[in-house]
Design a protein around this motif. Structure first.
Motif, PDB file in Angstrom:
ATOM      1  N   LEU A  20       7.145 101.200 -56.478  1.00 41.36           N
ATOM      2  CA  LEU A  20       6.908  99.969 -55.726  1.00 41.36           C
ATOM      3  C   LEU A  20       7.241 100.170 -54.246  1.00 41.36           C
ATOM      4  N   ALA A  21       8.314 100.919 -53.965  1.00 42.39           N
ATOM      5  CA  ALA A  21       8.707 101.168 -52.580  1.00 42.39           C
ATOM      6  C   ALA A  21       7.633 101.964 -51.840  1.00 42.39           C
ATOM      7  N   VAL A  22       7.012 102.924 -52.515  1.00 38.78           N
ATOM      8  CA  VAL A  22       5.919 103.673 -51.898  1.00 38.78           C
ATOM      9  C   VAL A  22       4.739 102.744 -51.656  1.00 38.78           C
ATOM     10  N   GLY A  23       4.402 101.940 -52.646  1.00 40.68           N
ATOM     11  CA  GLY A  23       3.282 101.015 -52.528  1.00 40.68           C
ATOM     12  C   GLY A  23       3.466 100.002 -51.412  1.00 40.68           C
ATOM     13  N   GLN A  24       4.713  99.684 -51.089  1.00 43.97           N
ATOM     14  CA  GLN A  24       4.995  98.720 -50.030  1.00 43.97           C
ATOM     15  C   GLN A  24       5.300  99.394 -48.701  1.00 43.97           C
ATOM     16  N   GLY A  25       5.156 100.709 -48.631  1.00 46.07           N
ATOM     17  CA  GLY A  25       5.342 101.433 -47.380  1.00 46.07           C
ATOM     18  C   GLY A  25       6.786 101.693 -46.988  1.00 46.07           C
ATOM     19  N   LEU A 107      -4.114 104.827 -51.460  1.00 51.36           N
ATOM     20  CA  LEU A 107      -3.299 104.629 -52.654  1.00 51.36           C
ATOM     21  C   LEU A 107      -2.188 103.623 -52.403  1.00 51.36           C
ATOM     22  N   GLN A 108      -2.010 102.703 -53.338  1.00 48.57           N
ATOM     23  CA  GLN A 108      -0.890 101.778 -53.276  1.00 48.57           C
ATOM     24  C   GLN A 108       0.319 102.350 -54.004  1.00 48.57           C
ATOM     25  N   SER A 109       0.093 103.377 -54.812  1.00 51.87           N
ATOM     26  CA  SER A 109       1.154 104.014 -55.587  1.00 51.87           C
ATOM     27  C   SER A 109       0.743 105.458 -55.855  1.00 51.87           C
TER      28      SER A 109
END
Length: 186
Positions: A20-25, A107-109
């Motif tokens: 989730l942290a990657v997906g949210q930048g 990619l969001q994730s």
């Protein structure tokens, strides 16, 4: 509490927080890969907590967003170029040709889960160099499943996990044409 032994469920929950942290930048893919290595080696909950101390989170299963659904009957689906890839995708196809090209996708994730419900169709996943895929969750009846990319170790750049049913169809995960030749020429 921090010296309590970590379970596989604890490791999975922390990995989801990192995804989730990657997906949210909040994390780069390199930071994600480093932290996942720590998660996989962690023996205690305290060791797990060290990789998420700087991230906003609640130590429970994050709310799962519903998967994006791509559905088609007797036609084709193509996602190419800079399309945004959700972390979860559901493909429902009947007598259809589907191409999902991840080479230039946003990619969001780093992990993409695809739930497949396919009948008389072909599905082709085109993955960038260095990406991995897991198609072990695909159950087939009179169908074929081809994995022409690495399956392990799991890529920190992109790892696609496909599960579901294929009846009288095919699923292929491959690199773009010419990838092997480019590697040989380097």
């Amino acid at each position: 509490m921090s010296e309590m032994r970590a379970s596989d469920a604890d490791r999975a929950a922390v990995t989801r927080i990192l995804e989730l942290a990657v997906g949210q930048g909040m994390l780069s893919l390199d930071e994600y890969a480093e932290r996942v290595d720590v998660v996989l080696a962690a023996r205690t909950r305290g060791e797990l907590d060290t990789v998420i101390t700087d991230l906003p989170h609640v130590r429970r299963d994050p709310v799962q967003t519903p998967p994006e659904v791509l559905s088609s009957w007797m036609s084709s689906i193509a996602r190419k170029g800079q399309w945004t890839v959700p972390p979860r995708l559901r493909l429902r196809t009947r007598m259809c040709s589907t191409t999902l090209d991840f080479t230039a996708a946003l990619l969001q994730s780093p992990v993409v889960h695809i739930d497949l419900d396919d009948y008389l169709s072909s599905t082709e996943l085109i993955l960038p160099d260095g990406a991995t895929a897991d198609l072990n969750g695909v159950a087939g009846v009179a169908s074929s499943t081809s994995v022409k990319v690495a399956t392990s170790p799991v890529s920190s750049r992109l790892h696609v996990v496909v599960a579901g049913r294929v009846r009288f169809g095919s699923v292929t995960a491959r690199h773009p044409f010419g990838t092997s030749l480019k590697r040989l020429l380097k």
